[in-house]
Design a protein around this motif. Structure first.
Motif, PDB file in Angstrom:
ATOM      1  N   ASN A 189       0.803  -1.219   0.000  1.00 27.61           N
ATOM      2  CA  ASN A 189       0.000   0.000   0.000  1.00 27.61           C
ATOM      3  C   ASN A 189       0.837   1.272   0.000  1.00 27.61           C
TER       4      ASN A 189
ATOM      5  N   PRO B 219      -8.737  -2.366   0.384  1.00 24.80           N
ATOM      6  CA  PRO B 219      -7.694  -2.682   1.364  1.00 24.80           C
ATOM      7  C   PRO B 219      -6.412  -3.241   0.752  1.00 24.80           C
ATOM      8  N   VAL B 220      -6.472  -3.655  -0.505  1.00 24.37           N
ATOM      9  CA  VAL B 220      -5.274  -4.080  -1.218  1.00 24.37           C
ATOM     10  C   VAL B 220      -5.271  -3.365  -2.562  1.00 24.37           C
TER      11      VAL B 220
ATOM     12  N   THR C 207      -1.698  -7.336  -9.583  1.00 18.80           N
ATOM     13  CA  THR C 207      -1.406  -6.648  -8.332  1.00 18.80           C
ATOM     14  C   THR C 207       0.065  -6.282  -8.266  1.00 18.80           C
TER      15      THR C 207
ATOM     16  N   VAL D  97      -3.351 -14.615   2.405  1.00 12.21           N
ATOM     17  CA  VAL D  97      -4.047 -13.505   3.036  1.00 12.21           C
ATOM     18  C   VAL D  97      -4.363 -12.412   2.023  1.00 12.21           C
ATOM     19  N   VAL D  98      -3.371 -12.015   1.246  1.00 13.91           N
ATOM     20  CA  VAL D  98      -3.582 -10.956   0.254  1.00 13.91           C
ATOM     21  C   VAL D  98      -4.563 -11.417  -0.822  1.00 13.91           C
TER      22      VAL D  98
ATOM     23  N   ARG E 287      -6.947 -13.547  -0.515  1.00 17.45           N
ATOM     24  CA  ARG E 287      -8.302 -13.541   0.046  1.00 17.45           C
ATOM     25  C   ARG E 287      -8.888 -12.136   0.052  1.00 17.45           C
ATOM     26  N   LYS E 288      -8.064 -11.158   0.396  1.00 16.98           N
ATOM     27  CA  LYS E 288      -8.552  -9.777   0.410  1.00 16.98           C
ATOM     28  C   LYS E 288      -8.899  -9.321  -1.003  1.00 16.98           C
TER      29      LYS E 288
ATOM     30  N   GLN F 271     -12.191 -11.038  -2.003  1.00 11.99           N
ATOM     31  CA  GLN F 271     -13.374 -10.419  -1.389  1.00 11.99           C
ATOM     32  C   GLN F 271     -13.751  -9.128  -2.102  1.00 11.99           C
ATOM     33  N   THR F 272     -12.726  -8.347  -2.457  1.00  9.58           N
ATOM     34  CA  THR F 272     -12.996  -7.079  -3.134  1.00  9.58           C
ATOM     35  C   THR F 272     -13.509  -7.306  -4.549  1.00  9.58           C
TER      36      THR F 272
END
Length: 665
Positions: free
Chosen positions: A118, A293-294, A349, A365-366, A368-369, A372-373
Motif C-alpha cells: 500500500n 484494502p489491497v 497486483t 491472506v492478500v 483472500r482480500k 473479497q474485493t
C-alpha cells in the motif's frame, strides 16, 4: 565467576551447491527461464525510461526500447537482447556475481521507490483517480518505474537449467561507457572482461545481450514456435515490444492498466475474444482499479452465455493472476467464488507474497482480500445492470443463473446475492417471465409477511399442483422453482428483508384464511351435520384399506379443485426436497405421508354415498386406491403405474356403462 565469551560467526555458503539448488530444484518448469530473462530485460528498459524522464543523459537516446530474441540453431545459441540501462563492469560483478542480490530492488531503494503493498509504486491508479478506475501504467512508469518486476536476485540463474554456458555482454547507458562481457558455466565461478576493439562492433550500443548455449536435452528452446508460446503465456503484456526472430509477439496490450475512459468498446471486445476464444462480444465489461484494502487492477468480462459444452470444462474457471504484467497463475480459483465462475478476466497486483521462484503463492491472506474485493465489485456491477436494464439482466440470468444460484452459501454477500435472484412466478403469463424478490414484495397482499414458493419440474406442473389451489383462491403470488438447487437456495436464505421464505406445503391454514378470497367460484353444498359421522367413518375405512402406506387420512383445508393430495406428516421438508434427499441417499422407498381429501369434491361426496349404503362395496376400495396412487403419481413416487392404469380402465368401463344407462343410449 566470569561469563563465557560469545563469538559471532557469519553463515557460510557452498556456492556451487547453492547454484545447483537454484537451477535444479527451485523451478518446476524449465520454460520459466525465458520468463525470468525477459522480465529482467523489461526491468532494464523501465530503468532507462526512468532516467530519460528525469532528463538524465543516456547513450544513443534514439534507440528503440525493445527486447529481441534470436536463435542460432547450428551453434545452439539462444540470444535475448534489450536496449535498456545496461551494466558497467562493477555492476556485472555485483548483480550477476552475487546470488540473491537484486539489482532492481537496489535500484528501487536508491531512488526512493517503496515496494510495499500500500505504500509503494502503483499499478494502475494515477493520482486523482477518484473514481477508482484503471489508470495507465504507461503514464506512471516514466516517473516511478512502477513496472519493475525483479525482487529476489535469483531469476537470472534459471538459465542454467537449459544452458551449459552463458555469456552476458552489456554496455551501460552512461555516455561513453565501454562494453564488458560476463561468462560462466554455472559451476560456481565466472569471468569478466572488457570487450576489445575487434569485438566491440558485436557488443550492444546500449543495453545487454544474453547468449545461452543450449543443452542437448533442451533443444525445444531453439524452436521459434516454442519461444513464441512461452512469451505469449508468461510475458505477453509487458509494456515493451518483444521480438522473436524479427516478429513482434506481444501484440495484445494490457488494457487493465489503461485509463478506463481511453479504452474503446472495440478494444474491450478484442481483448475478450483473445482471452476466451469466444466469437462474439461480452455481455458486460468490468474494469476497476482498487487501492484499499489491497492494491490491484482488474479487467473482467461476463460472457453472453455459459462456457460449458455438454458439461465439459466445469473446472476451467478462475481469473488469471498477474504481478506487474507477468503471469503468475492461470485460472486462480481463490480470486472469485464458484458461483461467479462464469466471469472471465485478469487481476494484476503490485506486490504479492510469492515464493522465490514466483511460480506459486507463498500465502493466501492478500489473495483472500483481493478475492473479497473482486467479488463485491462483480456483485455491485450486476446490481447496477439489474437496476438499469432489466432485459439485459434477464439475458444474463438465462445464461448464468444456474451457476449463480451456488452463491446461497456466500454468507458475507447474502443480501446482495438474494437481491440478484430471479424466478418465474404465478404472476407471469408464461415461463419466460422473471421477477426478483423485491418485485414479489412490491406485489404482496396487505398484511402478507411470507414469500411463498413451490418446486416443480415445469410451469404446468406447478400450476396444477394441488397445494397451489388455495393460493390461487386467495390471490397470493407463488415463486415457481424449477431446478433442484432452488430449494437449497430458499432454505439457506430463510428470509429476505422482513419476509420469511416458505414452501406452500408448509402454509398454515389460519394464516391463509385471513386473506380475502379473490377468485369466486361455485361452492359445493356444505356437508350435512348428520353426514359428518359418516364421513369420519369413510376416512377410517380409507385408512384401513391403505394400511401402513399412509400415516393418516384426513380432511384437507387447502384443496378446492383436486380430490386429494399427499403431505408430509411432520412438515419438516417439502416433497421435492425429500425426493432429492432420497436420490442422494439412493433410497428408493416410498415415504409414508398423510393423505388429505377434499370433502367438498364430487368424487368424495359420491364415495360417501356408496360407503353409507355399503361400506364393503368394492368401489370404495377401488376409488381409495386410485386417489392414493394418483397422488403418488403427482408426487413423483409411483414407480409402477400398471395397477393404476388397470384400475382406471375398470372404472372407465363401469362409468361408461352407467353413463349409457342414464342417457338411455
Amino acid at each position: 565467576m566470569t561469563a563465557a565469551a560469545h563469538e559471532t560467526h557469519e553463515f557460510r555458503t557452498e556456492v556451487q551447491k547453492l547454484l545447483h539448488i537454484i537451477t535444479h530444484s527451485l523451478y518446476t518448469n524449465r520454460e520459466i527461464f525465458l520468463r525470468e530473462l525477459v522480465s529482467n530485460a523489461s526491468d532494464a528498459l523501465d530503468k532507462l525510461r526512468f532516467f530519460q524522464s528525469r532528463g538524465d543523459a543516456v547513450a544513443n537516446p534514439d534507440l528503440p526500447l525493445d527486447i529481441t530474441i534470436t536463435v542460432d540453431k547450428d551453434a545452439r545459441i539462444l540470444r535475448i537482447a534489450d536496449t535498456g540501462v545496461g551494466m558497467t563492469r562493477q555492476e556485472l560483478i555485483d548483480n550477476l556475481g552475487t546470488i540473491a542480490r537484486s539489482g532492481s530492488e537496489r535500484f528501487m531503494a536508491e531512488h526512493g521507490m517503496g515496494q510495499g503493498l500500500n505504500g509503494g509504486a502503483k499499478a494502475g491508479a494515477a493520482a486523482g483517480d477518484a473514481d477508482g478506475e484503471a489508470a495507465s501504467s504507461t503514464s506512471a512508469a516514466p516517473t516511478d518505474a512502477a513496472s519493475i518486476i525483479g525482487r529476489f536476485g535469483v531469476g537470472f540463474y534459471s538459465v542454467f537449467m537449459v544452458a551449459d554456458t552463458v555469456k552476458v555482454t552489456s554496455r551501460s547507458c552512461q555516455p561513453g561507457a565501454t562494453a564488458h562481457v560476463w561468462e560462466s558455466d554455472g559451476s560456481g565461478s565466472f569471468s569478466v572482461a572488457e570487450v576489445d576493439g575487434a569485438s566491440d562492433a558485436a557488443a550492444p550500443a546500449r543495453g545487454t545481450i544474453i547468449e545461452a548455449h543450449i543443452k542437448e536435452d533442451a533443444s525445444e528452446f531453439l524452436e521459434r514456435h516454442r519461444l513464441e508460446a512461452i512469451v505469449r503465456t508468461h510475458s505477453n503484456f509487458l509494456p515493451f515490444p518483444i521480438m522473436v526472430e524479427g516478429e513482434r509477439v506481444n501484440t495484445t496490450p494490457a488494457l487493465w492498466r489503461e485509463p478506463k475512459f481511453t479504452v474503446t468498446a472495440q478494444q474491450y471486445e478484442d481483448f475478450y475474444k483473445y482471452l476466451t476464444f469466444d466469437s462474439g462480444a461480452p455481455l458486460e465489461t468490468i474494469h476497476v482499479s482498487v487501492d484499499a484494502p489491497v492494491q490491484f487492477t482488474a479487467l473482467m468480462f461476463v460472457p453472453p452465455h455459459g462456457q460449458e459444452l455438454f458439461g465439459m470444462g466445469r473446472d476451467r474457471w478462475g481469473l488469471d493472476l498477474y504481478v506487474r504484467r507477468v503471469l503468475i497463475q492461470r485460472e486462480n480459483k481463490d480470486l472469485l467464488p464458484e458461483y461467479l465462475s462464469f466471469v472471465k478476466g485478469v487481476v494484476d497486483t503490485e506486490d504479492l507474497p510469492l515464493n522465490i521462484s514466483r511460480e506459486t503463492l507463498q500465502e493466501n491472506v492478500v489473495i483472500r482480500k483481493i478475492g473479497q474485493t473482486v467479488t463485491k465489485q462483480v456483485l455491485g456491477h450486476l446490481e447496477k445492470l439489474a437496476a438499469s436494464d432489466a432485459d439485459k439482466y434477464a439475458e444474463f440470468w438465462r445464461g448464468h443463473g444456474k451457476v449463480f444460484k451456488l452463491g446461497h452459501t456466500d454468507w458475507a454477500n447474502r443480501e446482495k446475492f438474494a437481491g440478484l435472484l430471479r424466478c418465474n412466478t404465478s404472476h407471469h403469463d408464461d415461463a419466460k417471465g422473471l421477477s426478483s424478490l423485491d418485485d414479489y414484495i412490491g406485489r404482496a397482499r396487505e398484511g402478507q409477511k411470507d414469500i411463498w414458493y413451490i418446486s416443480a419440474p415445469n410451469r404446468e406442473a406447478a400450476r396444477l399442483n394441488p397445494h397451489l389451489e388455495i393460493f390461487r383462491k386467495k390471490g397470493l403470488e407463488v415463486l415457481f422453482l424449477y431446478e433442484p438447487i432452488d430449494e437449497f437456495v430458499m432454505d439457506a436464505l430463510g428470509n429476505y428483508k422482513d419476509f420469511a421464505l416458505k414452501a406452500v406445503e408448509h402454509a398454515d391454514a389460519a394464516t391463509l384464511d385471513a386473506f380475502p378470497t379473490v377468485e369466486e367460484r361455485k361452492e359445493a353444498e356444505p356437508l350435512a351435520e348428520s353426514d359428518a359421522p359418516a364421513f369420519d367413518a369413510l376416512l377410517a375405512r380409507m385408512k384401513d384399506l391403505l394400511g401402513d402406506k399412509v400415516t393418516e387420512v384426513r380432511v384437507s383445508h387447502r384443496l378446492s379443485d383436486s380430490p386429494a393430495c399427499l403431505v408430509s406428516p411432520d412438515g419438516s421438508v417439502t416433497s421435492s426436497m425429500e425426493k432429492l434427499l432420497k436420490v442422494m441417499q439412493r433410497d428408493e422407498s416410498i415415504p409414508k405421508k398423510v393423505l388429505e381429501v377434499n370433502r367438498d369434491h364430487p368424487i368424495l361426496r359420491n364415495l360417501l354415498r356408496i360407503h353409507k349404503a355399503d361400506p364393503a362395496d368394492p368401489m370404495v376400495e377401488s376409488a381409495t386406491l386410485q386417489l392414493f396412487e394418483a397422488s403418488l403419481l403427482l408426487e413423483g413416487y409411483l414407480a409402477d403405474p400398471h395397477a393404476l392404469v388397470g384400475r382406471l380402465y375398470g372404472l372407465l368401463e363401469q362409468a361408461g356403462g352407467w353413463y349409457a344407462e342414464v342417457k338411455k343410449l
